[in-house]
Design a protein around this motif. Structure first.
Motif, mmCIF file in Angstrom:
data_model
loop_
_atom_site.group_PDB
_atom_site.id
_atom_site.type_symbol
_atom_site.label_atom_id
_atom_site.label_comp_id
_atom_site.label_asym_id
_atom_site.label_seq_id
_atom_site.Cartn_x
_atom_site.Cartn_y
_atom_site.Cartn_z
ATOM 1 N N LYS A 20 7.734 -4.573 -0.703
ATOM 2 C CA LYS A 20 7.532 -4.537 -2.157
ATOM 3 C C LYS A 20 7.911 -3.151 -2.641
ATOM 4 O O LYS A 20 7.529 -2.148 -2.040
ATOM 5 N N GLU A 21 8.616 -3.055 -3.756
ATOM 6 C CA GLU A 21 9.147 -1.766 -4.200
ATOM 7 C C GLU A 21 8.060 -0.752 -4.561
ATOM 8 O O GLU A 21 8.304 0.452 -4.556
ATOM 9 N N ASP A 94 0.660 -1.767 2.755
ATOM 10 C CA ASP A 94 1.288 -3.082 2.604
ATOM 11 C C ASP A 94 2.100 -3.497 3.828
ATOM 12 O O ASP A 94 2.503 -4.656 3.934
#
Length: 307
Positions: A20-21, A94
């Motif tokens: 995820k950015e 994450d």
């Protein structure tokens, strides 16, 4: 110093992490930064924490990512990942990547003492600190040497090799890689010498013992899983069966639900799965990668997701 290393299973690992950015990610064994660089390309407001215990790697990472604002570099052992991150205020991530084992740079730099192909001081320390392989082979009693070579090297000629080491060091200290390689060669049957280099398994075993690699791996996996938030992924690349077995068993344990005996009519343990496997079987290198990087032949990638 340039810490050269070809990242193994690069595209498969990056895809498996499902980056995820704006996420927070950890490369626990960053080395020369091959995997780290690909993670950073996919981040905007997110952060990447690159960890390595090797001073050469830290020097390379610091130079490579010196102008990258969302890169954090930590000198340390991934087995202490949770403490290293908590000291910096990070308690949830994450994704975590662990590329286990010795790097190409460490193997190819003769002075590091990992290779049996060139003569060098018998060192084998990934962190360049602590007890060396020379100290280990010259001080451990026979039974400990035999056990290390048999269990960590999966070497069936461990008793003869350990006896050979004891006999050799009584004549003079074992101080170089070629000394040790010749001792191994002299203490295995002739037919074994024709099946690859006979010292490979012994060098692997002693390297594992010097760096306490299997215990570090077990601790690091536990720390990584504790740090993951819901939906976070753990990707681990291993290079031999001992490492892979630990990873496989850890992930299977996290994915297991009810642990009650099968003859119980209802569940009383209330145990729920904590993770799910992203790939049912380990991912291995394809023929194209193997042609470009033969060292990827034994690599296995396993990925799980916290639920």
């Amino acid at each position: 110093m340039d810490f050269s290393h070809i990242p193994v299973l690069l595209s498969e690992t990056i895809e498996g992490l499902d980056i995820k950015e704006n996420g927070i990610y950890v490369d626990g064994t960053a080395g020369g930064g091959g995997h780290s660089a690909e993670i950073l390309k996919r981040l905007t407001t997110g952060r990447l924490i690159s960890i390595d215990q090797d001073p050469d790697a830290i020097s390379t990472l610091t130079q490579r990512f010196k102008n990258v604002e969302n890169s954090i570099i930590i000198k340390g052992n991934f087995g202490n990942m949770k403490d290293l991150l908590e000291l910096r205020g990070v308690r949830r991530v994450d994704g975590v990547l662990l590329d286990i084992g010795v790097s190409s740079h460490q193997l190819d730099t003769a002075s590091r003492g990992f290779s049996f192909h060139e003569d060098a001081p018998l060192d084998m320390r990934m962190s360049q600190s602590g007890v060396t392989a020379e100290e280990l082979v010259n001080t451990l009693p026979y039974e400990e040497l035999r056990k290390i070579i048999y269990e960590y090297g999966e070497e069936r000629f461990a008793p003869a090799i350990a006896k050979g080491i004891i006999a050799a060091r009584e004549q003079e200290p074992i101080t170089t890689t070629l000394q040790l390689a010749e001792i191994v060669k002299a203490n295995v049957p002739q037919k074994v010498r024709r099946d690859g280099h006979p010292a490979r398994k012994t060098f692997q075993a002693i390297r594992i013992a010097v760096n306490d690699e299997l215990n570090v791996l077990s601790r690091g996996l536990d720390d990584a899983f504790k740090l993951l938030g819901k939906g976070g992924r753990l990707a681990v690349i291993t290079f031999h069966s001992l490492e892979d077995r630990i990873v496989k068993q850890k992930m299977a344990g996290w994915c297991q639900g009810c642990t009650c005996p099968k003859d119980f009519p209802v569940c009383v343990c209330s145990n729920k799965p904590k993770a799910k496997l992203v790939n049912k079987k380990p991912v291995c290198a394809n023929e194209t990668e193997l042609a470009n990087n033969p060292r990827a032949r034994s690599a296995k990638l396993r990925i799980c997701e916290k639920i």
